[in-house]
Scaffold this motif. Structure first.
Motif, PDB file in Angstrom:
ATOM      1  N   SER A  10     -22.750  63.928  92.929  1.00  0.00           N
ATOM      2  CA  SER A  10     -22.231  64.915  91.990  1.00  0.00           C
ATOM      3  C   SER A  10     -22.861  64.836  90.607  1.00  0.00           C
ATOM      4  O   SER A  10     -22.890  65.836  89.883  1.00  0.00           O
ATOM      5  CB  SER A  10     -20.708  64.780  91.864  1.00  0.00           C
ATOM      6  N   SER A  11     -23.375  63.654  90.196  1.00  0.00           N
ATOM      7  CA  SER A  11     -23.950  63.538  88.859  1.00  0.00           C
ATOM      8  C   SER A  11     -24.962  62.399  88.807  1.00  0.00           C
ATOM      9  O   SER A  11     -24.835  61.430  89.546  1.00  0.00           O
ATOM     10  CB  SER A  11     -22.861  63.312  87.808  1.00  0.00           C
ATOM     11  N   PRO A  12     -25.969  62.514  87.922  1.00  0.00           N
ATOM     12  CA  PRO A  12     -26.958  61.439  87.777  1.00  0.00           C
ATOM     13  C   PRO A  12     -26.419  60.284  86.949  1.00  0.00           C
ATOM     14  O   PRO A  12     -25.433  60.436  86.220  1.00  0.00           O
ATOM     15  CB  PRO A  12     -28.111  62.137  87.051  1.00  0.00           C
ATOM     16  N   GLY A  13     -27.089  59.152  87.055  1.00  0.00           N
ATOM     17  CA  GLY A  13     -26.669  57.967  86.333  1.00  0.00           C
ATOM     18  C   GLY A  13     -27.239  57.888  84.932  1.00  0.00           C
ATOM     19  O   GLY A  13     -28.001  58.769  84.482  1.00  0.00           O
ATOM     20  N   GLU A  14     -26.891  56.836  84.248  1.00  0.00           N
ATOM     21  CA  GLU A  14     -27.308  56.604  82.864  1.00  0.00           C
ATOM     22  C   GLU A  14     -28.821  56.612  82.746  1.00  0.00           C
ATOM     23  O   GLU A  14     -29.539  56.032  83.564  1.00  0.00           O
ATOM     24  CB  GLU A  14     -26.756  55.264  82.385  1.00  0.00           C
ATOM     25  N   GLY A  15     -29.300  57.299  81.710  1.00  0.00           N
ATOM     26  CA  GLY A  15     -30.732  57.309  81.421  1.00  0.00           C
ATOM     27  C   GLY A  15     -31.513  58.419  82.088  1.00  0.00           C
ATOM     28  O   GLY A  15     -32.687  58.619  81.783  1.00  0.00           O
ATOM     29  N   PHE A  16     -30.887  59.168  83.013  1.00  0.00           N
ATOM     30  CA  PHE A  16     -31.609  60.261  83.663  1.00  0.00           C
ATOM     31  C   PHE A  16     -31.840  61.377  82.652  1.00  0.00           C
ATOM     32  O   PHE A  16     -30.911  61.814  81.978  1.00  0.00           O
ATOM     33  CB  PHE A  16     -30.814  60.774  84.860  1.00  0.00           C
ATOM     34  N   PRO A  17     -33.072  61.899  82.523  1.00  0.00           N
ATOM     35  CA  PRO A  17     -33.394  62.791  81.407  1.00  0.00           C
ATOM     36  C   PRO A  17     -33.019  64.257  81.591  1.00  0.00           C
ATOM     37  O   PRO A  17     -32.952  64.992  80.607  1.00  0.00           O
ATOM     38  CB  PRO A  17     -34.920  62.657  81.299  1.00  0.00           C
ATOM     39  N   LEU A  18     -32.797  64.721  82.824  1.00  0.00           N
ATOM     40  CA  LEU A  18     -32.580  66.152  83.059  1.00  0.00           C
ATOM     41  C   LEU A  18     -31.100  66.493  83.172  1.00  0.00           C
ATOM     42  O   LEU A  18     -30.278  65.651  83.519  1.00  0.00           O
ATOM     43  CB  LEU A  18     -33.309  66.587  84.334  1.00  0.00           C
ATOM     44  N   GLY A  19     -30.785  67.743  82.889  1.00  0.00           N
ATOM     45  CA  GLY A  19     -29.405  68.199  83.000  1.00  0.00           C
ATOM     46  C   GLY A  19     -29.303  69.601  83.555  1.00  0.00           C
ATOM     47  O   GLY A  19     -28.918  69.806  84.697  1.00  0.00           O
ATOM     48  N   ALA A  20     -29.671  70.598  82.749  1.00  0.00           N
ATOM     49  CA  ALA A  20     -29.515  71.997  83.135  1.00  0.00           C
ATOM     50  C   ALA A  20     -30.306  72.359  84.376  1.00  0.00           C
ATOM     51  O   ALA A  20     -29.921  73.259  85.134  1.00  0.00           O
ATOM     52  CB  ALA A  20     -29.924  72.909  81.971  1.00  0.00           C
TER      53      ALA A  20
ATOM     54  N   GLY B  89     -24.048  64.178  83.692  1.00  0.00           N
ATOM     55  CA  GLY B  89     -24.452  62.793  83.590  1.00  0.00           C
ATOM     56  C   GLY B  89     -24.599  62.406  82.125  1.00  0.00           C
ATOM     57  O   GLY B  89     -23.706  62.654  81.316  1.00  0.00           O
ATOM     58  N   PRO B  90     -25.757  61.874  81.739  1.00  0.00           N
ATOM     59  CA  PRO B  90     -25.945  61.456  80.352  1.00  0.00           C
ATOM     60  C   PRO B  90     -26.077  62.616  79.366  1.00  0.00           C
ATOM     61  O   PRO B  90     -25.816  62.449  78.186  1.00  0.00           O
ATOM     62  CB  PRO B  90     -27.247  60.650  80.394  1.00  0.00           C
ATOM     63  N   THR B  91     -26.526  63.799  79.837  1.00  0.00           N
ATOM     64  CA  THR B  91     -26.699  64.937  78.926  1.00  0.00           C
ATOM     65  C   THR B  91     -25.448  65.800  78.948  1.00  0.00           C
ATOM     66  O   THR B  91     -24.562  65.625  79.783  1.00  0.00           O
ATOM     67  CB  THR B  91     -27.911  65.793  79.327  1.00  0.00           C
ATOM     68  N   ILE B  92     -25.379  66.780  78.058  1.00  0.00           N
ATOM     69  CA  ILE B  92     -24.207  67.652  78.012  1.00  0.00           C
ATOM     70  C   ILE B  92     -24.183  68.644  79.169  1.00  0.00           C
ATOM     71  O   ILE B  92     -23.134  69.175  79.511  1.00  0.00           O
ATOM     72  CB  ILE B  92     -24.125  68.410  76.668  1.00  0.00           C
ATOM     73  N   PHE B  93     -25.353  68.887  79.793  1.00  0.00           N
ATOM     74  CA  PHE B  93     -25.416  69.853  80.884  1.00  0.00           C
ATOM     75  C   PHE B  93     -25.209  69.177  82.229  1.00  0.00           C
ATOM     76  O   PHE B  93     -25.782  68.125  82.512  1.00  0.00           O
ATOM     77  CB  PHE B  93     -26.759  70.585  80.881  1.00  0.00           C
ATOM     78  N   ALA B  94     -24.408  69.815  83.089  1.00  0.00           N
ATOM     79  CA  ALA B  94     -24.189  69.305  84.442  1.00  0.00           C
ATOM     80  C   ALA B  94     -25.212  69.866  85.419  1.00  0.00           C
ATOM     81  O   ALA B  94     -25.609  69.201  86.363  1.00  0.00           O
ATOM     82  CB  ALA B  94     -22.786  69.649  84.917  1.00  0.00           C
ATOM     83  N   GLY B  95     -25.633  71.126  85.202  1.00  0.00           N
ATOM     84  CA  GLY B  95     -26.592  71.741  86.095  1.00  0.00           C
ATOM     85  C   GLY B  95     -26.060  73.028  86.703  1.00  0.00           C
ATOM     86  O   GLY B  95     -25.001  73.538  86.331  1.00  0.00           O
ATOM     87  N   ARG B  96     -26.819  73.537  87.672  1.00  0.00           N
ATOM     88  CA  ARG B  96     -26.516  74.838  88.268  1.00  0.00           C
ATOM     89  C   ARG B  96     -25.597  74.704  89.474  1.00  0.00           C
ATOM     90  O   ARG B  96     -25.867  73.940  90.390  1.00  0.00           O
ATOM     91  CB  ARG B  96     -27.820  75.535  88.662  1.00  0.00           C
ATOM     92  N   ALA B  97     -24.508  75.470  89.442  1.00  0.00           N
ATOM     93  CA  ALA B  97     -23.510  75.461  90.511  1.00  0.00           C
ATOM     94  C   ALA B  97     -23.788  76.604  91.483  1.00  0.00           C
ATOM     95  O   ALA B  97     -24.439  77.589  91.141  1.00  0.00           O
ATOM     96  CB  ALA B  97     -22.113  75.607  89.914  1.00  0.00           C
ATOM     97  N   ALA B  98     -23.262  76.476  92.700  1.00  0.00           N
ATOM     98  CA  ALA B  98     -23.459  77.495  93.732  1.00  0.00           C
ATOM     99  C   ALA B  98     -22.132  77.839  94.387  1.00  0.00           C
ATOM    100  O   ALA B  98     -21.268  76.973  94.553  1.00  0.00           O
ATOM    101  CB  ALA B  98     -24.445  77.001  94.783  1.00  0.00           C
ATOM    102  N   VAL B  99     -21.973  79.087  94.771  1.00  0.00           N
ATOM    103  CA  VAL B  99     -20.814  79.492  95.558  1.00  0.00           C
ATOM    104  C   VAL B  99     -21.140  79.268  97.034  1.00  0.00           C
ATOM    105  O   VAL B  99     -22.192  79.681  97.522  1.00  0.00           O
ATOM    106  CB  VAL B  99     -20.452  80.969  95.321  1.00  0.00           C
ATOM    107  N   ILE B 100     -20.240  78.577  97.735  1.00  0.00           N
ATOM    108  CA  ILE B 100     -20.422  78.305  99.158  1.00  0.00           C
ATOM    109  C   ILE B 100     -19.209  78.804  99.931  1.00  0.00           C
ATOM    110  O   ILE B 100     -18.133  78.994  99.360  1.00  0.00           O
ATOM    111  CB  ILE B 100     -20.606  76.796  99.436  1.00  0.00           C
TER     112      ILE B 100
END
Length: 429
Positions: A103-113, A146-157
């Motif tokens: 569901s989310s990346p760990g500490e130090g991962f650089p990407l978010g959105a 994760g470490p950034t303010i962005f969680a990323g792109r969600a999808a409807v399933i």
């Protein structure tokens, strides 16, 4: 024409061979139930005709088409399938086990959105049948930040468990503000809002001229992949789900929405009732909790069980969220909100039509209207009552197997005197 009783239908639905047979018939007539269309009120002794995965007819005193599988829904309630507006279902299996939680990346991962939920989507998750058996047919599957303010792109399933069960990829982007955002931006809300504005400004700059942007020197704080992913957000095409709770943060969000012309959805919103009229004027929906009235942090000190009712009264579209394992509890949230003053029809719309509207799918899902996708649930009572259960669930017009791991475990350990059980589960000798 053979009419199946509800008891017979339940017994048949447990067998995969029967499900395949019913699906191949492609036409199902649900007759004489209490039909909640959501979009057009309640039809007493109503009928719903499903053909080729779509709703072909809705009304009273309809005639079942020749060759249709006919379900006698007398004394039952018929509704659209439940639509969870936010969940980690399909991304997490065991939250506390790292390799079973995507569901989310760990500490130090650089990407978010730029993270994309469908890259980790597991349609074979055991959580899907559990929630499907409780009437949930669609969900927004969203990563967690994760470490950034962005969680990323969600999808409807959809919750059929089929490999091709993604309804809409990249349906929304999620960002953390409030206390959660502050923790990721120097420990202050000022920092979180400043970082969000920086990302939006950089994304605008990138999309205005991508070639020129990549040629210019940068300090490396903004990954190009994240800026690419924010394109639909800055264009207003993709909803930005913003986690905020306090009235002050919500006012800041309203200003941000106006300045950047964003399509915004609030999640959390425990103090949203305090600024309900402002939210309604800004046309911002709220995904909240129907069971939260004790502040966990200073930002939700004015949390109340009447939040949804007050928001609805002000003209705000509301919905309810719950975690991946218990996505099905959205109807309990809605029921609690109804007990606290939310009208019953608004409570049902909150977990059916409203989420479909949030993600641009209201022309296909969320209500029992002719031409819409046939996500339909037949209940043994009031769907907002916790003791009620589905007796049949249809997704894309296909009857679903309601068996699931929890039910199988219950059956396995129901009789503790069985000698073939592990020793720890045997009854006293």
């Amino acid at each position: 024409m053979k009419v199946k009783t509800m008891k017979t239908l339940i017994a048949l639905a447990a067998g995969a061979a029967v499900i395949a047979s019913a699906a191949s018939a492609q036409t199902v007539a649900i007759m004489d139930g209490r039909v909640h269309t959501v979009s057009g009120g309640v039809i007493e002794n109503g009928d719903v005709i499903i053909r080729d995965g779509r709703i072909a007819q809705v009304g009273a005193d309809l005639t079942a088409p020749a060759g249709a599988t006919v379900i006698d829904a007398t004394g039952k309630v018929v509704t659209p399938g439940l639509f969870a507006p936010l969940s980690g279902i399909g991304l997490v299996e065991i939250g506390a086990v790292e390799d079973a939680n995507d569901s989310s990346p760990g500490e130090g991962f650089p990407l978010g959105a730029s993270l994309n939920a469908i890259d980790a989507y597991n349609p074979g998750s055991v959580l899907i049948p559990v929630n499907r058996a409780a009437g949930v047919t669609r969900a927004l599957m969203s990563p967690s930040a994760g470490p950034t303010i962005f969680a990323g792109r969600a999808a409807v399933i959809d919750l059929s468990g089929r490999p091709n069960s993604v309804t809409r990829a990249e349906a929304a982007q999620m960002v953390m503000m409030g206390e959660n955002g502050a923790e990721r931006a120097g420990g202050t809300r000022m920092g979180a809002w400043a970082v969000l504005r920086e990302y939006l400004d950089e994304a605008r700059s990138y999309h205005a001229n991508p070639n020129d942007y990549v040629r210019r020197p940068h300090d490396g704080r903004f990954a190009v992949s994240d800026l690419k992913a924010l394109g639909p957000v800055i264009n207003g095409e993709q909803p930005l789900i913003v986690s905020v709770n306090s009235a002050n943060d919500i006012r800041t969000l309203i200003r941000l929405k106006t300045t950047y012309r964003l399509n915004v959805i609030i999640v959390g919103g425990s103090e949203a009732w305090r600024v309900a009229r402002e939210i309604a004027a800004a046309n911002i929906p709220v995904i909240t909790s129907g069971m939260y009235n004790l502040p966990g942090q200073f930002e939700d000190i004015d949390a109340t069980l009447k939040n949804a009712a007050r928001l609805n009264q002000a003209g705000v579209k509301v919905s309810f969220y719950e975690g991946a394992h218990n996505t099905r509890l959205i109807r309990q949230h809605a029921g609690n909100a109804v007990a606290e003053g939310l009208p019953i029809d608004a409570g049902l719309a909150a977990i059916t039509l409203n989420p479909a509207t949030f993600y641009g799918l209201s022309d296909q899902l969320g209500s029992l209207d002719v031409g819409k996708i046939a996500d339909v649930v037949i209940w043994d009572g009031d769907p907002l009552e916790v003791t009620t259960k589905p007796e049949a669930v249809f997704i894309n017009g296909r009857p679903q197997d309601l068996n699931n791991r929890q039910h199988m475990l219950m059956e396995r350990y129901r009789d503790l005197s069985r000698g073939d059980l592990p020793f720890a589960y045997r009854g006293a000798e």
